[in-house]
Design a protein around this motif. Structure first.
Motif, PDB file in Angstrom:
ATOM      1  N   THR A   1     -37.975  14.146   8.325  1.00  0.00           N
ATOM      2  CA  THR A   1     -38.092  12.968   7.475  1.00  0.00           C
ATOM      3  C   THR A   1     -38.544  13.410   6.090  1.00  0.00           C
ATOM      4  OG1 THR A   1     -38.722  11.629   9.379  1.00  0.00           O
ATOM      5  CG2 THR A   1     -39.170  10.705   7.207  1.00  0.00           C
ATOM      6  N   PRO A   2     -37.649  13.388   5.092  1.00  0.00           N
ATOM      7  CA  PRO A   2     -38.063  13.759   3.729  1.00  0.00           C
ATOM      8  C   PRO A   2     -38.881  12.637   3.086  1.00  0.00           C
ATOM      9  CG  PRO A   2     -35.745  13.131   3.760  1.00  0.00           C
ATOM     10  CD  PRO A   2     -36.215  13.089   5.185  1.00  0.00           C
ATOM     11  N   HIS A   3     -39.886  12.999   2.319  1.00  0.00           N
ATOM     12  CA  HIS A   3     -40.713  12.032   1.606  1.00  0.00           C
ATOM     13  C   HIS A   3     -40.392  11.998   0.118  1.00  0.00           C
ATOM     14  CE1 HIS A   3     -42.971  11.386   5.258  1.00  0.00           C
ATOM     15  NE2 HIS A   3     -43.164  12.686   5.361  1.00  0.00           N
ATOM     16  N   GLN A   4     -39.323  12.668  -0.237  1.00  0.00           N
ATOM     17  CA  GLN A   4     -38.794  12.588  -1.587  1.00  0.00           C
ATOM     18  C   GLN A   4     -37.294  12.846  -1.489  1.00  0.00           C
ATOM     19  OE1 GLN A   4     -41.454  15.734  -2.883  1.00  0.00           O
ATOM     20  NE2 GLN A   4     -39.726  17.101  -3.244  1.00  0.00           N
ATOM     21  N   SER A   5     -36.544  12.202  -2.336  1.00  0.00           N
ATOM     22  CA  SER A   5     -35.096  12.327  -2.253  1.00  0.00           C
ATOM     23  C   SER A   5     -34.669  13.748  -2.587  1.00  0.00           C
ATOM     24  CB  SER A   5     -34.437  11.343  -3.232  1.00  0.00           C
ATOM     25  OG  SER A   5     -33.028  11.449  -3.170  1.00  0.00           O
ATOM     26  N   GLY A   6     -33.695  14.248  -1.848  1.00  0.00           N
ATOM     27  CA  GLY A   6     -33.229  15.593  -2.128  1.00  0.00           C
ATOM     28  C   GLY A   6     -32.249  16.089  -1.086  1.00  0.00           C
ATOM     29  N   TYR A   7     -31.733  17.279  -1.305  1.00  0.00           N
ATOM     30  CA  TYR A   7     -30.787  17.927  -0.402  1.00  0.00           C
ATOM     31  C   TYR A   7     -31.583  18.742   0.609  1.00  0.00           C
ATOM     32  CZ  TYR A   7     -27.177  16.546  -3.717  1.00  0.00           C
ATOM     33  OH  TYR A   7     -26.335  15.821  -4.521  1.00  0.00           O
TER      34      TYR A   7
ATOM     35  N   ASP B   1     -23.810  17.108   2.002  1.00  0.00           N
ATOM     36  CA  ASP B   1     -22.947  16.773   0.870  1.00  0.00           C
ATOM     37  C   ASP B   1     -23.622  15.760  -0.048  1.00  0.00           C
ATOM     38  OD1 ASP B   1     -20.816  18.413   1.707  1.00  0.00           O
ATOM     39  OD2 ASP B   1     -20.181  16.889   3.137  1.00  0.00           O
ATOM     40  N   GLU B   2     -24.539  14.978   0.500  1.00  0.00           N
ATOM     41  CA  GLU B   2     -25.245  13.960  -0.266  1.00  0.00           C
ATOM     42  C   GLU B   2     -26.744  14.155  -0.084  1.00  0.00           C
ATOM     43  OE1 GLU B   2     -23.807  11.926  -2.260  1.00  0.00           O
ATOM     44  OE2 GLU B   2     -21.751  12.412  -1.692  1.00  0.00           O
ATOM     45  N   PRO B   3     -27.545  13.752  -1.094  1.00  0.00           N
ATOM     46  CA  PRO B   3     -29.000  13.876  -0.936  1.00  0.00           C
ATOM     47  C   PRO B   3     -29.526  12.951   0.151  1.00  0.00           C
ATOM     48  CG  PRO B   3     -28.458  12.662  -2.935  1.00  0.00           C
ATOM     49  CD  PRO B   3     -27.169  13.197  -2.408  1.00  0.00           C
ATOM     50  N   SER B   4     -30.600  13.376   0.818  1.00  0.00           N
ATOM     51  CA  SER B   4     -31.217  12.572   1.856  1.00  0.00           C
ATOM     52  C   SER B   4     -32.104  11.510   1.233  1.00  0.00           C
ATOM     53  CB  SER B   4     -32.050  13.466   2.778  1.00  0.00           C
ATOM     54  OG  SER B   4     -31.249  14.498   3.312  1.00  0.00           O
ATOM     55  N   ALA B   5     -32.110  10.322   1.824  1.00  0.00           N
ATOM     56  CA  ALA B   5     -32.930   9.230   1.307  1.00  0.00           C
ATOM     57  C   ALA B   5     -34.385   9.428   1.705  1.00  0.00           C
ATOM     58  CB  ALA B   5     -32.414   7.903   1.839  1.00  0.00           C
ATOM     59  N   VAL B   6     -35.288   8.920   0.876  1.00  0.00           N
ATOM     60  CA  VAL B   6     -36.718   9.034   1.147  1.00  0.00           C
ATOM     61  C   VAL B   6     -37.060   8.242   2.403  1.00  0.00           C
ATOM     62  CG1 VAL B   6     -39.028   8.530   0.272  1.00  0.00           C
ATOM     63  CG2 VAL B   6     -37.248   9.349  -1.286  1.00  0.00           C
ATOM     64  N   GLY B   7     -37.805   8.885   3.319  1.00  0.00           N
ATOM     65  CA  GLY B   7     -38.274   8.196   4.503  1.00  0.00           C
ATOM     66  C   GLY B   7     -37.225   7.966   5.566  1.00  0.00           C
TER      67      GLY B   7
END
Length: 639
Positions: free
Chosen positions: A520-526, A544-550
């Motif tokens: 679970t990312p806590h900041q947007s990113g790849y 291919d797309e950045p992961s959404a926060v949370g």
């Protein structure tokens, strides 16, 4: 060798190299027509030619052991028949060698032998390695002598840094075999491709290799093919690097019970061959010391000292000899200016063109190398400590009583006397030590001056009230921000939906279970995940797309990560604000190229030390200082 003989060797060599890989061994035998001397010379050339790796024996690797869970059951094993023909094209799994060693899988093969992973049924199913002479080689006297010589070399040496031989014998078909201990781990080359070793790790690896060589040399055994591929790093679960030397297939054995005729000549791997090996003029402890010097240089510089021409084998050998005579110049210090010059001097002696000018023993080399490397490590640590010291700026301190505080510059003394001769320029080592001393002295003066001015500022002024307001506290540095949460779920192989709970960081993966990552990312990113797979470093998620926060991510999607049965697997997590274009085009499970591996190693080296991992039950919280991008963390899974 006469010009006519050399011409014949060259003709056969060219015909074999240009033929399909599965036909090379047979073609070599046919062209040499029983001439052992001719065949020996051609094989010596093939050993150093990359195109010949398909049938010139390569080191076995104790990796890539996925799928051992579905090996034959104990009952099925007991029903197997003795395996008489362990040769090309035969399915060996589940069969037995001499009714004792039950084969589980093939680990590697070459022109002389084939290597299997097996279980010793007389020792409670203990894993062992069985090496068997190829059936088509048992009638070749030279091949038979090489095989016998290798087992004798291993039997002579008793040292924890050398793989042990446990048994030997013959199959009913007449093929010779011998059994070695199974080393759980990976080669030094594999580690070097994944990351750069620290100075202390280099010291540990080189010293262990050196002491293992000394034990071999005391028994009259000279390896002659020492290289990172033949250095196993045994995984004992403590994350330390434990060296085991393997593959004594072309070792020279003094006073051998095996006839040594035909075992000399041009043998080895060209980049690690000493000059006397290339000239086929003899072999001694100095030959292995030279190879160890090459390995030490490569570990420190990230490349070998000599890069011979590669247009053809003859030019490569001539180029290598020329480079060896000239030495490596200033290349090491250019690549690693942080190293003390004593390290360079030690390696120059180890790589001396004349074997008589090298160290008398591998132990002598280690005793010279370690103190020189220790001085470099101390300099590195001191400079890092200076960089990490808090900076005290006098200009940031308020003046006492509203008056500007000035520091008078000392007057420069003048003299009318004749100038004395200038002392000689200091050496690089002296300059480095002088810089360290000056830097430390300046820090002491700055701290003392800052303390004095602070005392002066806070002390009551004469004739005035003593109720001076204290200076406001400096703001606390911002806390590390949570970048990523990691959970690892245990699942049934082939059925990732059948979960068995989450794995705690201190637990091991039980047999018969695979894993799935929940991130679970806590900041947007790849978000990237890398791990060893089938002996290579592979990508498990390339977005291919950045992961959404949370937004929690579960991957591999609809699958699981099957772990090799080694003691631990190191996964690398990368969360980057921008796409890392160097990894574009990768797909899950795809192996990284050499350039991509170097890029990943650089990311780990630069950013992983900044990450902080907070353990909460089964959850790993990866935190990094604000502004750190990318966030990089290594997660170790034990099994």
């Amino acid at each position: 060798m006469t010009p006519e003989q050399y011409q014949r060797v060259t003709e056969i060599f060219n015909q074999v190299i240009e033929s399909p890989s599965d036909q090379q061994a047979g073609l070599l035998s046919a062209l040499c027509a029983g001439d052992d001397t001719l065949r020996r010379e051609v094989e010596s050339l093939l050993r150093v030619h990359p195109s010949a790796q398909s049938f010139i024996e390569e080191p076995f690797r104790a990796s890539g052991l996925e799928g051992l869970e579905d090996l034959p059951t104990e009952q099925a094993v007991l029903q197997t028949q003795s395996f008489f023909h362990l040769d090309t094209g035969q399915q060996a799994r589940g069969t037995s060698v001499s009714d004792r060693y039950v084969v589980e899988q093939e680990l590697g093969r070459g022109g002389n032998g084939i290597v299997y992973l097996a279980r010793d049924q007389q020792l409670h199913g203990r894993l062992v390695v069985v090496k068997v002479l190829l059936e088509n080689q048992q009638s070749e006297p030279l091949a038979q002598r090489l095989f016998e010589s290798e087992s004798e070399a291993l039997a002579r040496i008793s040292h924890p840094g050398v793989v042990k031989v446990l048994d030997r014998g013959r199959l009913l078909s007449g093929q010779s075999y011998f059994v070695m201990e199974y080393v759980r781990g990976e080669t030094l080359r594999a580690v070097m491709q994944r990351r750069r070793l620290s100075v202390s790790e280099v010291a540990g690896v080189v010293s262990q290799i050196g002491r293992a060589l000394s034990a071999a040399h005391r028994e009259g055994v000279y390896h002659r093919d020492l290289k990172p591929e033949n250095v196993m790093l045994e995984d004992l679960g403590d994350e330390a690097l434990h060296v085991k030397l393997i593959d004594f297939g072309i070792a020279k054995v003094a006073n051998s019970a095996v006839k040594q005729d035909g075992l000399d000549g041009l043998v080895g791997t060209l980049p690690y061959m000493a000059p006397e090996q290339i000239l086929a003029s003899g072999c001694s402890a100095a030959t292995d010391i030279y190879a160890l010097g090459i390995i030490a240089y490569e570990l420190l510089a990230g490349e070998r000292p000599y890069k011979p021409a590669q247009s053809n084998l003859r030019s490569a050998i001539q180029s290598m000899t020329t480079l060896q005579r000239a030495g490596f110049g200033q290349h090491l210090r250019q690549r690693r200016p942080d190293l003390d010059e004593e390290v360079e001097q030690v390696l120059r002696k180890a790589l001396a063109y004349d074997a008589g000018q090298r160290y008398a023993s591998a132990e002598d080399f280690v005793q010279a190398f370690l103190p020189a490397l220790e001085l470099s490590a101390k300099q590195e640590a001191s400079l890092r400590a200076v960089e990490e010291e808090p900076t005290i700026s006098l200009s940031n301190l308020p003046p006492a009583g509203g008056e500007a505080a000035t520091l008078a510059e000392p007057a420069i003394p003048t003299s009318t006397t004749t100038a004395e001769p200038s002392p000689p320029d200091p050496s690089p080592r002296e300059r480095a030590l002088e810089r360290m001393a000056v830097t430390a002295g300046v820090l002491v003066l700055l701290i003392a001056a800052g303390s004095a001015l602070l005392w002066w500022w806070e002390a009551p002024t004469k004739g005035k009230a003593t109720a001076a307001a204290s200076a406001p506290p400096l703001p606390a540095p911002p806390a590390a921000a949570s970048a990523l949460t990691c959970n690892i779920e245990l699942v049934t192989p082939g059925s990732p939906q059948q979960g068995a709970g989450f794995l705690r960081p201190e637990e091991v993966v039980p047999p018969g279970k695979d894993i799935v990552f929940h991130l679970t990312p806590h900041q947007s990113g790849y978000l990237y995940l890398f791990a060893p797979s089938n002996g290579q470093l592979s990508a498990f998620r390339v977005p291919d797309e950045p992961s959404a926060v949370g937004y929690p991510l579960v991957f591999p999607k609809d699958a699981s990560i099957g772990l090799a049965r080694t003691a631990a697997t190191r996964f690398t997590l990368v969360l980057s604000g921008a796409r890392l274009t160097v990894f574009d085009g990768l797909r899950p499970g795809q192996a990284l190229s050499a350039a991509q591996q170097r890029e990943l190693a650089t990311l780990v080296e630069r950013f992983a030390p900044k990450a902080q991992v907070i353990i909460e039950d089964t959850q790993r919280q990866i935190r990094v200082p604000p502004g750190t991008d990318p966030a990089v963390c290594e997660v170790i899974v034990r099994h």
